[in-house]
Design a protein around this motif. Structure first.
Motif, short mmCIF file in Angstrom:
data_model
loop_
_atom_site.label_atom_id
_atom_site.label_comp_id
_atom_site.label_asym_id
_atom_site.label_seq_id
_atom_site.Cartn_x
_atom_site.Cartn_y
_atom_site.Cartn_z
N ARG A 266 11.18 14.10 2.02
CA ARG A 266 12.04 12.80 2.97
C ARG A 266 12.79 12.08 1.49
O ARG A 266 13.77 11.35 1.84
CB ARG A 266 11.69 12.06 3.91
CG ARG A 266 10.87 12.51 5.15
CD ARG A 266 10.72 11.21 5.78
NE ARG A 266 9.61 10.92 5.40
CZ ARG A 266 8.31 11.06 5.63
NH1 ARG A 266 8.23 12.00 6.81
NH2 ARG A 266 6.72 10.29 5.53
N HIS A 267 11.90 12.08 0.34
CA HIS A 267 12.28 11.51 -0.40
C HIS A 267 13.61 11.68 -0.95
O HIS A 267 14.52 10.95 -1.50
CB HIS A 267 11.51 11.34 -1.66
CG HIS A 267 11.44 10.07 -3.11
ND1 HIS A 267 11.66 8.76 -2.81
CD2 HIS A 267 11.44 10.99 -4.16
CE1 HIS A 267 12.24 8.88 -4.06
NE2 HIS A 267 11.83 9.74 -5.02
N ILE A 268 13.49 13.07 -1.38
CA ILE A 268 14.70 14.03 -2.21
C ILE A 268 16.38 13.89 -1.37
O ILE A 268 17.17 13.64 -1.11
CB ILE A 268 14.03 15.61 -2.40
CG1 ILE A 268 13.25 15.28 -3.40
CG2 ILE A 268 15.60 16.41 -2.62
CD1 ILE A 268 12.61 17.14 -3.34
N GLN A 269 16.31 14.19 0.02
CA GLN A 269 17.63 14.35 0.88
C GLN A 269 18.12 12.70 1.09
O GLN A 269 19.17 12.85 1.21
CB GLN A 269 16.65 14.42 2.39
CG GLN A 269 15.99 16.29 1.81
CD GLN A 269 15.54 16.72 3.83
OE1 GLN A 269 15.14 16.32 4.53
NE2 GLN A 269 15.63 18.18 3.90
N SER A 270 16.60 11.79 1.17
CA SER A 270 17.42 10.18 1.00
C SER A 270 18.35 9.61 0.42
O SER A 270 18.58 8.97 0.55
CB SER A 270 16.48 9.33 1.63
OG SER A 270 15.25 9.46 0.22
N ALA A 271 18.08 10.53 -1.09
CA ALA A 271 18.75 10.26 -2.16
C ALA A 271 20.37 10.73 -2.45
O ALA A 271 21.09 10.35 -2.92
CB ALA A 271 18.23 10.80 -3.48
N PHE A 272 21.19 11.29 -1.44
CA PHE A 272 21.61 12.20 -1.73
C PHE A 272 22.68 12.99 -0.15
O PHE A 272 22.07 12.84 0.94
CB PHE A 272 21.73 13.73 -1.93
CG PHE A 272 20.89 13.57 -3.89
CD1 PHE A 272 21.38 13.91 -4.72
CD2 PHE A 272 19.55 14.11 -3.72
CE1 PHE A 272 21.55 13.98 -5.95
CE2 PHE A 272 18.84 13.86 -4.92
CZ PHE A 272 20.09 13.60 -5.85
N LYS A 273 24.13 12.40 -0.43
CA LYS A 273 25.06 12.10 0.45
C LYS A 273 24.76 14.01 1.65
O LYS A 273 25.09 14.38 2.69
CB LYS A 273 25.77 12.18 0.94
CG LYS A 273 26.39 10.87 0.28
CD LYS A 273 27.47 10.24 -0.38
CE LYS A 273 27.57 8.37 -0.88
NZ LYS A 273 29.09 8.34 -0.90
N GLU A 274 25.37 14.74 0.78
CA GLU A 274 25.17 15.92 1.17
C GLU A 274 23.88 16.48 2.44
O GLU A 274 22.68 16.18 1.37
CB GLU A 274 25.69 17.30 0.10
CG GLU A 274 26.99 16.61 -0.96
CD GLU A 274 26.83 16.19 -2.09
OE1 GLU A 274 25.70 15.26 -1.19
OE2 GLU A 274 27.92 15.67 -2.57
N TYR A 275 24.32 18.06 2.73
CA TYR A 275 22.66 18.31 3.22
C TYR A 275 22.24 18.95 2.52
O TYR A 275 22.71 19.67 1.90
CB TYR A 275 23.22 18.79 5.29
CG TYR A 275 22.05 19.77 5.15
CD1 TYR A 275 21.52 18.91 5.75
CD2 TYR A 275 22.22 20.60 5.03
CE1 TYR A 275 19.81 19.90 6.03
CE2 TYR A 275 20.96 21.79 5.87
CZ TYR A 275 19.73 21.48 6.27
OH TYR A 275 18.40 21.75 6.71
N ILE A 276 20.97 19.16 2.50
CA ILE A 276 20.12 20.09 1.79
C ILE A 276 18.90 20.39 2.49
O ILE A 276 17.67 19.25 2.40
CB ILE A 276 19.30 18.70 0.37
CG1 ILE A 276 20.93 18.17 -0.28
CG2 ILE A 276 18.83 19.61 -0.67
CD1 ILE A 276 20.14 17.30 -1.49
N GLY A 277 18.87 21.18 2.57
CA GLY A 277 17.79 22.12 3.17
C GLY A 277 16.61 22.72 2.35
O GLY A 277 16.95 23.10 1.01
#
Length: 356
Positions: A266-277
């Motif tokens: 969650r920490h990583i995904q919240s910092a970047f706009k693009e979808y990251i799997g």
């Protein structure tokens, strides 16, 4: 192109998989003074980045069973199988004293016969399933005279079987170990019939579940056969397990590690706009997390964004996992790798961003 899971094992031991041998005499060695006897084999907690590779001689010789797996209906994580066998071998055949070559004694016909024999003898004349899927041979040569000095046999097993009524069943881990010991006894005797009197190390490998494309198989037991003997003198269970993160199985078996992973994700995904799997595969030895491989998939066009993302994720990894856990982070698109961050359990972390 290799998938992320394969990179996990290939990077640390790229040189190890390039080893080979040719023109080597396969005359058996006697049990004279200084004859190597197998140590108690086991898996190390993690394949570390090191210079502890096996040397070889050229030209390259392939083993005689190469390609058999493509015709079998089982998935085997071959990188984990091969590198795991090398981990086990180093305890009996040190890299300073031995060379590696792919197996030259066991033939395709022998493996087919062993599997066919396992299938024979079902009630009512029916053909039963075989627990034995494949046999992989690794040979080890003395450096001083390049003579065969030891072997490692990897027996790949499936826990699926049919009972006397034809019902599909699953062996427990202890039942599969017992079955593997029975199969190993027959195979070792057959190998000894070829007058190979060198020490033999046997490793039992459970193939991955059919519905899992990310989690590899696991080693469940190892045994030692002394020089000039035709049976395993000692068996040692191996407690190795892999879990996919996130998953219900991981959350149930290791709730604390699952919580740590979810927070990091969650920490990583919240910092970047693009979808990251983001997916992870945790390796547990003796119930302890020893290695975590994280694969982050995103369609990045900017290398600077890849750099920033990798650095940000690396900082989160430092907070999420103890120093004793080896962590591999692979950043990629669907079609190509973008960046790598490796934090060894012992040693300095390093990062690489691909330019193309």
């Amino acid at each position: 192109m290799m998938n992320a899971k394969q990179w996990k094992y290939v990077i640390p031991l790229t040189v190890a998989l390039a080893v080979a041998s040719a023109g080597c005499s396969l005359l058996p060695g006697g049990k004279g003074e200084g004859e190597t006897q197998p140590a108690i084999p086991s898996l190390s907690p993690v394949v570390e980045v090191s210079e502890d590779y096996y040397g070889s001689i050229q030209p390259y010789q392939q083993n005689q069973t190469r390609g058999m797996l493509s015709s079998m209906g089982y998935r085997i994580d071959f990188s984990h199988l091969e590198l795991g066998l090398m981990e086990i071998a180093r305890e009996t055949f040190p890299t300073a004293d031995y060379l590696f070559q792919e197996g030259q004694l066991i033939t395709r016909d022998q493996v087919r016969d062993w599997i066919a024999e396992e299938k024979a003898g079902a009630p009512n004349g029916k053909q039963k399933t075989s627990s034995l899927v494949h046999v992989l041979e690794h040979d080890y040569l003395r450096k001083d005279d390049q003579q065969l000095a030891g072997m490692v046999l990897g027996l790949s097993l499936t826990p699926e079987y049919q009972d006397a009524t034809g019902q599909n069943k699953i062996y427990t881990i202890d039942e599969l170990r017992a079955k593997g010991q029975q199969l190993a006894a027959k195979i070792v005797q057959s190998v000894r019939a070829n007058s190979t009197e060198v020490p033999i190390v046997v490793a039992l490998y459970q193939v991955p579940e059919p519905n899992s494309s990310l989690v590899p198989g696991r080693f469940i037991m190892s045994g030692t056969v002394n020089a000039n003997e035709a049976s395993v003198s000692k068996w040692v269970p191996i407690d190795e397990a892999f879990f996919l993160f996130p998953s219900g199985e991981a959350e149930k078996a290791y709730p604390q590690q699952s919580l740590q992973y979810d927070k990091l994700k969650r920490h990583i995904q919240s910092a970047f706009k693009e979808y990251i799997g983001i997916t992870g595969v945790g390796r547990f030895m003796g119930g302890k997390l020893t290695e975590m491989t994280i694969t982050a998939t995103a369609e990045y066009d900017s290398r600077t964004e890849v750099l920033q993302f990798t650095q940000f994720a690396a900082a989160g990894i430092e907070q999420a996992f103890e120093k004793s856990v080896h962590v591999n982070l692979y950043v990629q698109t669907i079609n190509q790798p973008l960046g790598i961050y490796i934090r060894p359990a012992n040693g300095e972390p390093y990062m690489h961003i691909y330019r193309k």
